[in-house]
Design an enzyme around this catalytic site. Structure first.
Site, PDB file in Angstrom:
ATOM      1  N   SER A 145       0.825  -1.222   0.000  1.00 19.77           N
ATOM      2  CA  SER A 145       0.000   0.000   0.000  1.00 19.77           C
ATOM      3  C   SER A 145       0.849   1.257   0.000  1.00 19.77           C
ATOM      4  O   SER A 145       1.973   1.270   0.501  1.00 19.77           O
ATOM      5  CB  SER A 145      -0.887   0.030   1.244  1.00 19.77           C
ATOM      6  OG  SER A 145      -1.775  -1.043   1.245  1.00 19.77           O
ATOM      7  N   GLU A 260      -3.670 -14.202   0.814  1.00 19.74           N
ATOM      8  CA  GLU A 260      -4.029 -13.458   2.015  1.00 19.74           C
ATOM      9  C   GLU A 260      -5.513 -13.635   2.345  1.00 19.74           C
ATOM     10  O   GLU A 260      -5.896 -13.805   3.495  1.00 19.74           O
ATOM     11  CB  GLU A 260      -3.696 -11.973   1.809  1.00 19.74           C
ATOM     12  CG  GLU A 260      -3.880 -11.134   3.057  1.00 19.74           C
ATOM     13  CD  GLU A 260      -3.273  -9.743   2.924  1.00 19.74           C
ATOM     14  OE1 GLU A 260      -2.905  -9.358   1.794  1.00 19.74           O
ATOM     15  OE2 GLU A 260      -3.154  -9.068   3.950  1.00 19.74           O
ATOM     16  N   SER A 379     -10.160  -4.180   1.807  1.00 18.93           N
ATOM     17  CA  SER A 379     -11.267  -3.683   2.628  1.00 18.93           C
ATOM     18  C   SER A 379     -12.531  -4.496   2.358  1.00 18.93           C
ATOM     19  O   SER A 379     -12.643  -5.188   1.349  1.00 18.93           O
ATOM     20  CB  SER A 379     -11.515  -2.210   2.310  1.00 18.93           C
ATOM     21  OG  SER A 379     -12.001  -2.100   0.986  1.00 18.93           O
TER      22      SER A 379
END
Lengths: 403, 378
Positions: A145, A260, A379
C-alpha cells in the site's frame, strides 16, 4: 498415495511429536484469572516485538528441522509433500499446546510470500530463499500500500528505475506489518509510467537492511503500533532480486493477495469465543434480548468455522474451493463487529471506564482493533467487489480516468 | 461447552449426492416450472399427484432415508437434504416435508417396529401421504382408552398438509403422559378444515378429533424425545429447502441485473447493487454451511450435537431466506412486485416456513439455553 498417513494417523503422529517438544496448554482456562488481553493488534514496543519474534522463530525452526514445518512442500525445501489441508490438521493439534503465537509476519512469510516465490521466482531465487523463508531464517513483509494506492493498489507510485547493475527504488510504502523485524520486503513498484497502470508494475525483493530503507512505526487508533511506514530512498536492488518478469508485477501481487484472503477465514474466532464465555459468566442473568444477541454471535462463529471446514474439505478432495473461500473474510469482520456489540451490551459502563476488574476494560483493545481488519488485507468493500465480479460474474464498474 | 467436531468428509457432497442433485434438478425443471407450481397451488389438493408418484417411482425421493427393511433405499438424511434443497429451489408443492420428514421420522424415531413395518413402506413408495399433528403446538389433543380401543379428542392447528394426509401421527395427552398415536382420519370422527394460507404451495389445516380411533405408536414415555427429534429433523430439512430457495433467488436476481438496463448500463454494474448481491452470497454460503452441518449430524447420528446444529441452521437459513426473498423482490423493481412474477411465492414460503418450527429469534433463545449463554442465574 504411498507413504502418506491418513488424517487420523497424521493427527496422532503430530500429537505425540508435540508432546515431546511443547507443554500442553491448560485445558480449561479458569474464568477470571490469567491473561485477559483480547487485543486484535499487538501493542508492542520494538524490543517486545523483536523478543516475541525471536521466540516464535525458534519454535518455527524446531518445527521445520523435525519435519513438522513445511508440510505440503517438496522434500528439497524441507517438506513432506503432504496434501495442503494437512497444515490445518496440524494446526488443530498444535492449538492444544503452549507454543508461541505466530504474529502476522509469520503467516505473511510462510503462507503468502513463500508460495508466491515458488510460483514466480527464478530457480536461483528458489534455491537461495525458499528454505530460509519457510524456516523463518528470513522474514518477509509486504511493501504494497501507499498513501495514494490503497484499495486501488495498481495506482502505486513507488518508482523502480533500471540502472546498469540493477534497479534504483524511490517511494513511500505504508501499513506494513512486521517491517521492524523483517529481513526482506516484497515491494510493488512502477517500472513503466507510460503504459496502462496494471501493465507498468514490477515486484522486487528488497533487503530491509539495505541503505536507504527507513522504517517508521504508525501509531494506530488503538494507541499502539503494529504497522509501519517504509521509506525507500535511492535503494539499490540487484536484478537477481526482481520477482517475476518486468511488467508482470500486478499478477505477482494478485498471487499474494489471493493467498491473504484464504488465510483470513479464522480471524476473530478466539475473541468471539471469549465474548461467549463472558455471556456465560456475567454475574447477573441475561435478558432475553441479550441471550438472543449472544446466540447470534455463536451462530456467526459456528458458520465461520464451518465455512473453513468446507474449504478444507474441498482442498482435501482435490477440488478448488469455490465461493466458500472468498466469503471467509467478510464473515470474519462481521463476527468481530458482532463481538464488540455483544460485549458493549454485557459490560455497559465497565467498557467505557476502567474499574480494574478482570476481563472488562481489556475489551477496549478489541473494540478499537476490530475496525482495522475491515480495511486491512483488502477492505470489506474490495472483498464485495471481488465476490460480485469474480464469483458472481457481474459487470465491472465503468473505468474512471487512469484505468 | 460446545466444541465443533465436524468431519470435513461429512460436509462434502458425495458423487452419489451430486448425481441425485443433477437428476432432480433436470427432472424438476421439466415437471415443476413456475407455471406448473401455480397450477398445482391452485388445485384443491395443493399438489399434483402424478408428479408425486413420479418423484417416488422414477427418482425414489420418498424412500431416500428410509431403511431398506421398510422398503426404502437405506440412504441417510444427507441424501434427503439434497432432495429438500432441490424441491425447495422450485417450491415444489409436493407434501414431502409432512410425509417423508415429519411423519417418516416420527415413525422411525418412535422405535416402534410394527408401526414402521405397517406404514413406512407406503411412505417410501409414494402410496401414503402423512403428517404430524400437535407437534410444535402440543396440548390440544387428549387420548383415552374406550371399549373399542384408543380414541382422540381435541384440536390441533397449523397441521402441515393436514387436510389431505392419509395418516396423521398425533402427539396427545394420554392418562400415562404424552404419547404418540397414529390416526387414519375419517370425516365422521375427524373434522379437517383447510386454513387460508400465506404460502399456497404448502397447505395447513385445523384438525378436530371427535373420538377418532387411533393406535398408539412407540412406548409410553418416549413421545417427548420423539417429538423433539422429529422437530430438529424438520428444522434441518427446512434449512436445506431454504438454501435451495435462497440460491434460486440469488440466481434469478443475477440473471435480471445483467439484463436490465437503466441510465445506459446494466443495473448489475452499479456498486450499490453489486455489494448487496455480494452480501447475499455471503449469507447464502453461511446458510449452506449451517444446513450441511445439521444434515451431517442427522446422517452421522450425532444426536448430541443435533439440537445446537438444527437451531443454528434455523437461525442462519431463515436469515438468509429473509434477505434473499427481500432482495428478490427489490432488485427486480416493479416487475418483482407483480402477482405474475414468482418472487412473492418465495417470499411467502420464507415467512410462512419460519412460523412452522420456530422463528429465528425463538431459536436464538433456545441456543442460549442449550449453550449456557444466560449469565449467572443462580
Amino acid at each position: 498415495m504411498d507413504g502418506i498417513p491418513g488424517p487420523d494417523e497424521f493427527r496422532a503422529q503430530a500429537r505425540s511429536w508435540l508432546r515431546t517438544v511443547a507443554p500442553a496448554r491448560a485445558t480449561h482456562l479458569e474464568w477470571g484469572r490469567g491473561e485477559d488481553s483480547v487485543a486484535v493488534f499487538e501493542n508492542w514496543t520494538e524490543d517486545e516485538e523483536r523478543a516475541h519474534t525471536e521466540r516464535t522463530r525458534a519454535w518455527e525452526r524446531v518445527r521445520h528441522d523435525q519435519g513438522w514445518g513445511a508440510l505440503s512442500w517438496p522434500a528439497g525445501y524441507g517438506g513432506r509433500e503432504l496434501p495442503s489441508h494437512y497444515e490445518q490438521l496440524y494446526r488443530a493439534e498444535e492449538s492444544a499446546f503452549d507454543v508461541p503465537r505466530r504474529t502476522e509476519i509469520f503467516p505473511v512469510t510462510q503462507q503468502l510470500v513463500a508460495p508466491a516465490l515458488r510460483i514466480w521466482g527464478t530457480e536461483e531465487q528458489k534455491r537461495r530463499l525458499l528454505r530460509p523463508l519457510l524456516r523463518t531464517d528470513e522474514l518477509a513483509c509486504q511493501l504494497f500500500s501507499e498513501t495514494e494506492a490503497g484499495s486501488d493498489l495498481a495506482a502505486v507510485r513507488t518508482r523502480a528505475v533500471r540502472e546498469e547493475d540493477g534497479w534504483r527504488l524511490n517511494g513511500h510504502k505504508i501499513w506494513t506489518s512486521g517491517a521492524r523485524v523483517a529481513t526482506w520486503g516484497v515491494a510493488v513498484c512502477r517500472t513503466d509510467p507510460d503504459v496502462p497502470k496494471h501493465a507498468g508494475i514490477t515486484v522486487f525483493l528488497v533487503r530491509m537492511d539495505a541503505p536507504g530503507v527507513t522504517v517508521r512505526p504508525i501509531r494506530q487508533m488503538t494507541g499502539g503500533s503494529s504497522f509501519n511506514e517504509v521509506y525507500l530512498d535511492d535503494v539499490l536492488v540487484p536484478d537477481t532480486d526482481r520477482l517475476g518478469p518486468v511488467g508482470e508485477g500486478w499478477r505477482v501481487a494478485l498471487t499474494v493477495l489471493a493467498a491473504e484472503r484464504l488465510d483470513s477465514g479464522g480471524l476473530g474466532l478466539d475473541n468471539a469465543d471469549r465474548a461467549l464465555d463472558l455471556a456465560r459468566h456475567l454475574p447477573r442473568p441475561l435478558t432475553d434480548g441479550e441471550r438472543q444477541q449472544a446466540a447470534d454471535l455463536f451462530v456467526r462463529a459456528l458458520v465461520q468455522r464451518l465455512i473453513a471446514v468446507r474449504v478444507t474439505s474441498a482442498l482435501a478432495s482435490g477440488r478448488a474451493p469455490g465461493a466458500e473461500a472468498s466469503v471467509g473474510k467478510l464473515h470474519a469482520t462481521a463476527t468481530m463487529r458482532a463481538t464488540t456489540d455483544l460485549v458493549q451490551q454485557l459490560l455497559g459502563p465497565r467498557l467505557a471506564a476502567d474499574t480494574g476488574e478482570w476481563g472488562t476494560f481489556a475489551w477496549t483493545e478489541h473494540l478499537l482493533g476490530a475496525p482495522g481488519y475491515r480495511i486491512a488485507g483488502g477492505s470489506d468493500e474490495i472483498q464485495r467487489n471481488i465476490l460480485a465480479e469474480r464469483v458472481l460474474g457481474l459487470p465491472k464498474e465503468p473505468k474512471g480516468a487512469g484505468r | 461447552m460446545f466444541r465443533l467436531d465436524a468431519d470435513p468428509a461429512l460436509l462434502r457432497e458425495t458423487e452419489e449426492q451430486r448425481q441425485l442433485r443433477s437428476v432432480l434438478r433436470d427432472f424438476l425443471a421439466q415437471t415443476c416450472g413456475p407455471e406448473e407450481v401455480r397450477k398445482q397451488a391452485d388445485s384443491p389438493r395443493g399438489h399434483d399427484e402424478v408428479l408425486w408418484h413420479r418423484l417416488a417411482d422414477e427418482i425414489g425421493v420418498h424412500g431416500l432415508a428410509v431403511p431398506e427393511e421398510y422398503g426404502g433405499a437405506g440412504g441417510t438424511f444427507a441424501e434427503l437434504a439434497v432432495a429438500m434443497e432441490e424441491t425447495g429451489r422450485v417450491l415444489c408443492p409436493a407434501p414431502l416435508l409432512s410425509t417423508v420428514v415429519l411423519a417418516g421420522h416420527a415413525l422411525l424415531d418412535s422405535g416402534d417396529r410394527q408401526a414402521c413395518e405397517r406404514w413406512l413402506p407406503g411412505i417410501a413408495d409414494g402410496m401414503l401421504t402423512a403428517s404430524v399433528a400437535g407437534f410444535p403446538h402440543p396440548g390440544g389433543v387428549t387420548a383415552e382408552q374406550g371399549a373399542g380401543g384408543w380414541v382422540l379428542r381435541g384440536e390441533a392447528d397449523f397441521v402441515p398438509d393436514g387436510a389431505g394426509a392419509d395418516l396423521l401421527l398425533v402427539a396427545a395427552r394420554a392418562p400415562d403422559g404424552e404419547r404418540l398415536f397414529a390416526c387414519a382420519p375419517d370425516p365422521a370422527t375427524c373434522e379437517r378444515t383447510a386454513r387460508r394460507v400465506l404460502d399456497p404451495t404448502r397447505r395447513q389445516a385445523r384438525v378436530r378429533f371427535r373420538g377418532a380411533p387411533a393406535e398408539p405408536v412407540g412406548e409410553p414415555g418416549r413421545a417427548p424425545d420423539t417429538v423433539a427429534g422429529v422437530l430438529d429433523a424438520a428444522r434441518a430439512a427446512l434449512a436445506a429447502e431454504h438454501v435451495g430457495g435462497s440460491a434460486h433467488a440469488l440466481d434469478a436476481v443475477l440473471a435480471h441485473v445483467v439484463r436490465r438496463t437503466q441510465f445506459g448500463r446494466p443495473i448489475g454494474s452499479f456498486q450499490a447493487v453489486k455489494h448487496r448481491l455480494a452480501d447475499l452470497l455471503v449469507e447464502v454460503e453461511g446458510a449452506r454451511s449451517a444446513a450441511a452441518y445439521a444434515a451431517a449430524c442427522l446422517a452421522g447420528r450425532r444426536t448430541d450435537q443435533l439440537p445446537v446444529a438444527a437451531s443454528a441452521a434455523a437461525v442462519a437459513c431463515t436469515a438468509a431466506y429473509r434477505l434473499a426473498t427481500a432482495e428478490y423482490v427489490q432488485l427486480h423493481g416493479g416487475i418483482g412486485f407483480t402477482w405474475e412474477h414468482p418472487a412473492h411465492l418465495y417470499l411467502r414460503r420464507a415467512r410462512a416456513d419460519e412460523a412452522l418450527f420456530g422463528t429465528g429469534d425463538d431459536h436464538r433463545l433456545r441456543l442460549a439455553g442449550l449453550l449456557g449463554l444466560t449469565g449467572r442465574t443462580g
